[in-house]
Design a protein around this motif. Structure first.
Motif, PDB file in Angstrom:
ATOM      1  N   UNK A 168       2.031  12.718  -9.543  1.00  0.00           N
ATOM      2  CA  UNK A 168       1.529  14.080  -9.343  1.00  0.00           C
ATOM      3  C   UNK A 168       2.534  15.143  -9.763  1.00  0.00           C
ATOM      4  N   UNK A 169       3.809  14.925  -9.546  1.00  0.00           N
ATOM      5  CA  UNK A 169       4.811  15.955  -9.858  1.00  0.00           C
ATOM      6  C   UNK A 169       4.895  16.253 -11.359  1.00  0.00           C
ATOM      7  N   UNK A 170       5.051  15.248 -12.234  1.00  0.00           N
ATOM      8  CA  UNK A 170       5.084  15.591 -13.661  1.00  0.00           C
ATOM      9  C   UNK A 170       3.755  16.155 -14.151  1.00  0.00           C
ATOM     10  N   UNK A 212      -7.947  13.867 -11.948  1.00  0.00           N
ATOM     11  CA  UNK A 212      -8.978  13.839 -10.918  1.00  0.00           C
ATOM     12  C   UNK A 212      -9.632  12.453 -10.846  1.00  0.00           C
ATOM     13  N   UNK A 213      -9.836  11.808 -11.995  1.00  0.00           N
ATOM     14  CA  UNK A 213     -10.370  10.440 -12.008  1.00  0.00           C
ATOM     15  C   UNK A 213      -9.367   9.501 -11.333  1.00  0.00           C
ATOM     16  N   UNK A 214      -8.086   9.667 -11.642  1.00  0.00           N
ATOM     17  CA  UNK A 214      -7.044   8.846 -11.034  1.00  0.00           C
ATOM     18  C   UNK A 214      -7.013   9.033  -9.519  1.00  0.00           C
ATOM     19  N   UNK A 215      -7.072  10.277  -9.052  1.00  0.00           N
ATOM     20  CA  UNK A 215      -7.068  10.547  -7.616  1.00  0.00           C
ATOM     21  C   UNK A 215      -8.314   9.999  -6.946  1.00  0.00           C
ATOM     22  N   UNK A 216      -9.453  10.085  -7.631  1.00  0.00           N
ATOM     23  CA  UNK A 216     -10.685   9.526  -7.074  1.00  0.00           C
ATOM     24  C   UNK A 216     -10.561   8.015  -6.892  1.00  0.00           C
ATOM     25  N   UNK A 217      -9.976   7.346  -7.887  1.00  0.00           N
ATOM     26  CA  UNK A 217      -9.777   5.898  -7.753  1.00  0.00           C
ATOM     27  C   UNK A 217      -8.845   5.583  -6.582  1.00  0.00           C
ATOM     28  N   UNK A 257       0.831  -1.206   0.000  1.00  0.00           N
ATOM     29  CA  UNK A 257       0.000   0.000   0.000  1.00  0.00           C
ATOM     30  C   UNK A 257       0.866   1.256   0.000  1.00  0.00           C
ATOM     31  N   UNK A 258       1.971   1.234   0.730  1.00  0.00           N
ATOM     32  CA  UNK A 258       2.876   2.376   0.723  1.00  0.00           C
ATOM     33  C   UNK A 258       3.435   2.610  -0.676  1.00  0.00           C
ATOM     34  N   UNK A 307       3.793   5.854  -5.452  1.00  0.00           N
ATOM     35  CA  UNK A 307       3.773   6.035  -6.909  1.00  0.00           C
ATOM     36  C   UNK A 307       2.763   7.096  -7.318  1.00  0.00           C
ATOM     37  N   UNK A 308       1.697   7.187  -6.560  1.00  0.00           N
ATOM     38  CA  UNK A 308       0.714   8.237  -6.845  1.00  0.00           C
ATOM     39  C   UNK A 308       1.371   9.607  -6.729  1.00  0.00           C
TER      40      UNK A 308
END
Length: 124
Positions: A83-85, A102-107, A72-73, A78-79
């Motif tokens: 986010x940086x690029x 936003x879809x990726x973050x929601x998932x 999980x870490x 990786x998330x």
């Protein structure tokens, strides 16, 4: 048809890489065997990582929660790497890129909520 002689540099490079790898592994072992004293005793062969002998069979079942937390870490780490690029190139990718993130973050939030709900983040 591709002439197989064109692959010769790759084969030579691979052979040199394997040779150097083998040399780096086995040469120090051979040199230490030839120059050092090889005298294994009971004290030298005892457990040294944890400080005490194993109290169970090595093939016994064990708790995998540590590995679950580690996975999980890695996922949430990786998330952050995505986010940086995304933040740097947000001006070029426009609204489509913003919506996709936003879809990726929601998932990810749904996955985090699920992991929290099932107790994957709790340590006993």
């Amino acid at each position: 048809m591709v002439d197989l002689i064109e692959y010769l540099p790759i084969l030579i490079f691979g052979g040199i890489a394997v040779g150097i790898s083998v040399l780096f592994v086995f040469l120090p072992m051979g040199v230490s065997r030839l120059t050092g004293v090889h005298n294994p005793t009971v004290d030298k062969l005892t457990e040294y990582e944890c400080g005490f002998p194993a109290f169970e069979d090595s093939r016994s079942q064990f708790d995998v929660r540590f590995y679950l937390v580690a996975i999980l870490f890695i996922i949430f780490d990786l998330e952050a790497a995505y986010l940086f690029p995304w933040a740097v190139s947000l001006e070029e990718i426009g609204w489509a890129g913003w919506l996709t993130m936003m879809v990726f973050l929601f998932e990810l939030i749904v996955g985090f909520a699920y992991a929290w709900k099932v107790g994957a983040l709790e340590w006993e």
